[in-house]
Structures are given as structure tokens and as C-alpha cells.
Write a protein that holds these residues in place. Structure first.
Motif, mmCIF file in Angstrom:
data_model
loop_
_atom_site.group_PDB
_atom_site.id
_atom_site.type_symbol
_atom_site.label_atom_id
_atom_site.label_comp_id
_atom_site.label_asym_id
_atom_site.label_seq_id
_atom_site.Cartn_x
_atom_site.Cartn_y
_atom_site.Cartn_z
ATOM 1 N N ALA A 1 7.918 -0.516 -11.930
ATOM 2 C CA ALA A 1 7.855 -1.216 -10.644
ATOM 3 C C ALA A 1 7.165 -0.352 -9.591
ATOM 4 O O ALA A 1 6.284 -0.825 -8.859
ATOM 5 N N LYS A 2 7.540 0.905 -9.525
ATOM 6 C CA LYS A 2 6.956 1.811 -8.531
ATOM 7 C C LYS A 2 5.472 2.028 -8.784
ATOM 8 O O LYS A 2 4.655 2.031 -7.850
ATOM 9 N N GLN A 3 5.102 2.206 -10.044
ATOM 10 C CA GLN A 3 3.693 2.445 -10.366
ATOM 11 C C GLN A 3 2.850 1.194 -10.126
ATOM 12 O O GLN A 3 1.686 1.299 -9.710
ATOM 13 N N HIS A 4 3.423 0.022 -10.371
ATOM 14 C CA HIS A 4 2.668 -1.204 -10.107
ATOM 15 C C HIS A 4 2.464 -1.418 -8.612
ATOM 16 O O HIS A 4 1.471 -2.047 -8.206
ATOM 17 N N GLU A 5 3.356 -0.938 -7.788
ATOM 18 C CA GLU A 5 3.138 -1.019 -6.345
ATOM 19 C C GLU A 5 1.897 -0.208 -5.960
ATOM 20 O O GLU A 5 1.098 -0.640 -5.122
ATOM 21 N N SER A 6 1.737 0.963 -6.593
ATOM 22 C CA SER A 6 0.554 1.791 -6.323
ATOM 23 C C SER A 6 -0.708 1.106 -6.823
ATOM 24 O O SER A 6 -1.737 1.081 -6.133
ATOM 25 N N LEU A 7 -0.653 0.546 -8.047
ATOM 26 C CA LEU A 7 -1.822 -0.138 -8.607
ATOM 27 C C LEU A 7 -2.172 -1.370 -7.773
ATOM 28 O O LEU A 7 -3.357 -1.667 -7.549
ATOM 29 N N ASP A 8 -1.148 -2.087 -7.293
ATOM 30 C CA ASP A 8 -1.392 -3.273 -6.479
ATOM 31 C C ASP A 8 -2.118 -2.906 -5.189
ATOM 32 O O ASP A 8 -3.006 -3.641 -4.728
ATOM 33 N N ALA A 9 -1.770 -1.769 -4.607
ATOM 34 C CA ALA A 9 -2.448 -1.321 -3.387
ATOM 35 C C ALA A 9 -3.919 -1.012 -3.675
ATOM 36 O O ALA A 9 -4.806 -1.368 -2.877
ATOM 37 N N LEU A 10 -4.193 -0.376 -4.805
ATOM 38 C CA LEU A 10 -5.583 -0.095 -5.182
ATOM 39 C C LEU A 10 -6.353 -1.391 -5.401
ATOM 40 O O LEU A 10 -7.510 -1.529 -4.983
#
Length: 259
Positions: free
Chosen positions: A93-102
Motif C-alpha cells: 500500500a505504501k509503495q503504491h502511494e509512491s508509484l501513484d504520485a509518479l
């Protein structure tokens, strides 16, 4: 005639060199890390280059992935009773938040409209998790659904990374690939992935040897006979170099004795 002794440093150097030459190539490389890490150089993010329909679809799909995997991961962190699955869910979940921002940054730069909610299939998967009868059933659904989803998008990422003309999409594809590989490995670390339920790869072409990498007849014959392709084998090369080193040692000793 006075015989002059060979200096110890020269003897040691020659001995070490000879030992290295006769050591099998595989053993010499054993301590090296065989897995390369992609460098961060060479990838620009200027939004330059033609954007294809496939590029736009890729950016949209990266957004869609986050829209259901972030709530799925958060659900696992709250609902699972398995500490391993809880940690996997929180990390994804945390890593997908970062990918979503990119992804959103690239979409804004390229003028690509993004969805704000999961699609129908993704909503159904989330509902499966919400209605799971037991924590163990939830874990299995969570792990299998996310592992299958990551496996299905994996080839699409490779296609975009290898073909896109746009530098921002190219960089996003490389970043997404690293996220997906990490998530697949995290999910597999749970030890409960049902690999038998994963879709199988398509059958290979019926004309073997005519794939994307050209293979000539010489290479096919050498491979059939178990030879290295192409040219001399590593063993022959090492033997020749070792023989040359021995000749050098003998010549050096004669020179020193003659002085």
C-alpha cells in the motif's frame, strides 16, 4: 659464473598469476554479484517524444493498479491475523502511494486523463476480500489476486519500456517494473501463492530457432554438440594463456641466471 637469485616478489607474482590462469572461470566469478542493478543515468523526464495509444493506456493502468491495491494492502494490514501478510499489505500500500504520485505527475505533464476509482473487476476483487469468511480465506484471496494482477501487467510494462518514444513514459515504465518485481517477490514471500492457479504462458512458435534473437546454423550445430558458441572454449583459452605464462617464467629464470 655467478647465479643470481630470482627476487621473491617476482616469484610470488608469477605464482599468483599462474594460479589465477588455471582457475576455472566459474570459480573466479563466484564471489561476484551476478544480478546487475539498472543505473539511474540515461533516463530523462522531459515529456519529449511521440505518445502512442499504448503509452496512454499504460499510464492509465498504473493509476488503476494503485486505486485498488492501496485499499487492498490497507485491508490486509488491518484484517489479516498473519503478521507476514499484514506486513506485505502495509508495504505494498505504501509503495503504491509512491508509484501513484509518479504516475500522476507523468499524466499531468503529458495531458493524460486518469480515472478516480477502480474498474469493475478490481471492485469485485476488493469485495471478495471484504466478504471473506475467515482471516485465512482473506489471506489467500489477497495474495492470489494481487500476485495474478502483478503477473498480468508485467509483460505490458516490458513492452512499453522497450518500445515507447516518449522519455517520461520510458522512465515511468522502468520505475513501475521495479515496483512490480518488488511486489511479486513480497507476495511470494508469504509462502501461500497458488502457482497452479496462475495463467500459463502462451505456447512457443512452431518454428524453433526463428525467434527475436537470430540463430544461424553454426550456432545450432554447436549447441547440439554441447560446444561453446561461437569460437574457442574458455578451457582452451586458459590452457593457451597458462602455457604462455610458463614460457615467460622459464625465459625470465634464464635471464637472471645469465647475469
Amino acid at each position: 659464473m655467478r647465479t643470481r637469485r630470482i627476487p621473491r616478489w617476482l616469484t610470488a607474482t608469477l605464482a599468483l598469476s599462474l594460479a589465477f590462469m588455471v582457475t576455472p572461470a566459474g570459480m573466479a566469478r563466484a564471489a561476484d554479484n551476478p544480478v546487475p542493478v539498472p543505473p539511474n543515468t540515461g533516463l530523462t523526464d522531459n515529456g519529449s517524444g511521440v505518445i502512442s495509444a499504448a503509452d496512454r493506456d499504460f499510464v492509465v493502468k498504473v493509476r488503476l493498479a494503485g486505486l485498488w491495491e492501496i485499499p487492498a494492502g490497507n485491508m490486509a494490514a488491518e484484517k489479516s491475523e498473519n503478521p507476514v501478510v499484514k506486513k506485505i499489505g502495509a508495504d505494498i500500500a505504501k509503495q503504491h502511494e509512491s508509484l501513484d504520485a509518479l504516475d500522476r505527475a507523468v499524466a499531468a505533464k503529458l495531458g493524460i486523463m486518469l480515472p478516480n476509482g477502480p474498474n469493475g473487476n478490481q471492485q469485485a476483487w476488493l469485495n471478495e476480500m471484504r466478504t471473506a469468511a475467515t482471516p485465512q480465506q482473506f489471506d489467500q484471496i489477497f495474495i492470489d489476486r494481487l500476485r495474478a494482477a502483478h503477473g498480468s501487467i508485467f509483460p505490458a510494462i516490458a513492452t512499453i519500456r522497450g518500445t515507447t518514444r516518449n522519455d517520461s513514459v520510458r522512465k515511468l515504465a522502468q520505475q513501475t517494473n521495479q515496483f512490480v518485481m518488488t511486489h511479486m517477490t513480497l507476495l511470494e514471500s508469504s509462502g501461500i501463492v497458488d502457482y497452479a492457479a496462475l495463467p500459463t504462458a502462451p505456447a512457443p512458435a512452431t518454428n524453433p530457432g526463428q525467434g527475436p534473437v537470430p540463430i544461424d546454423n553454426q550456432m545450432l550445430v554447436a549447441a547440439t554438440e554441447g560446444q561453446n558458441v561461437p569460437g574457442l572454449s574458455n578451457t582452451v583459452i586458459l590452457l593457451v594463456l597458462a602455457a604462455a605464462l610458463v614460457v615467460g617464467v622459464v625465459t625470465t629464470m634464464r635471464i637472471f641466471r645469465a647475469r
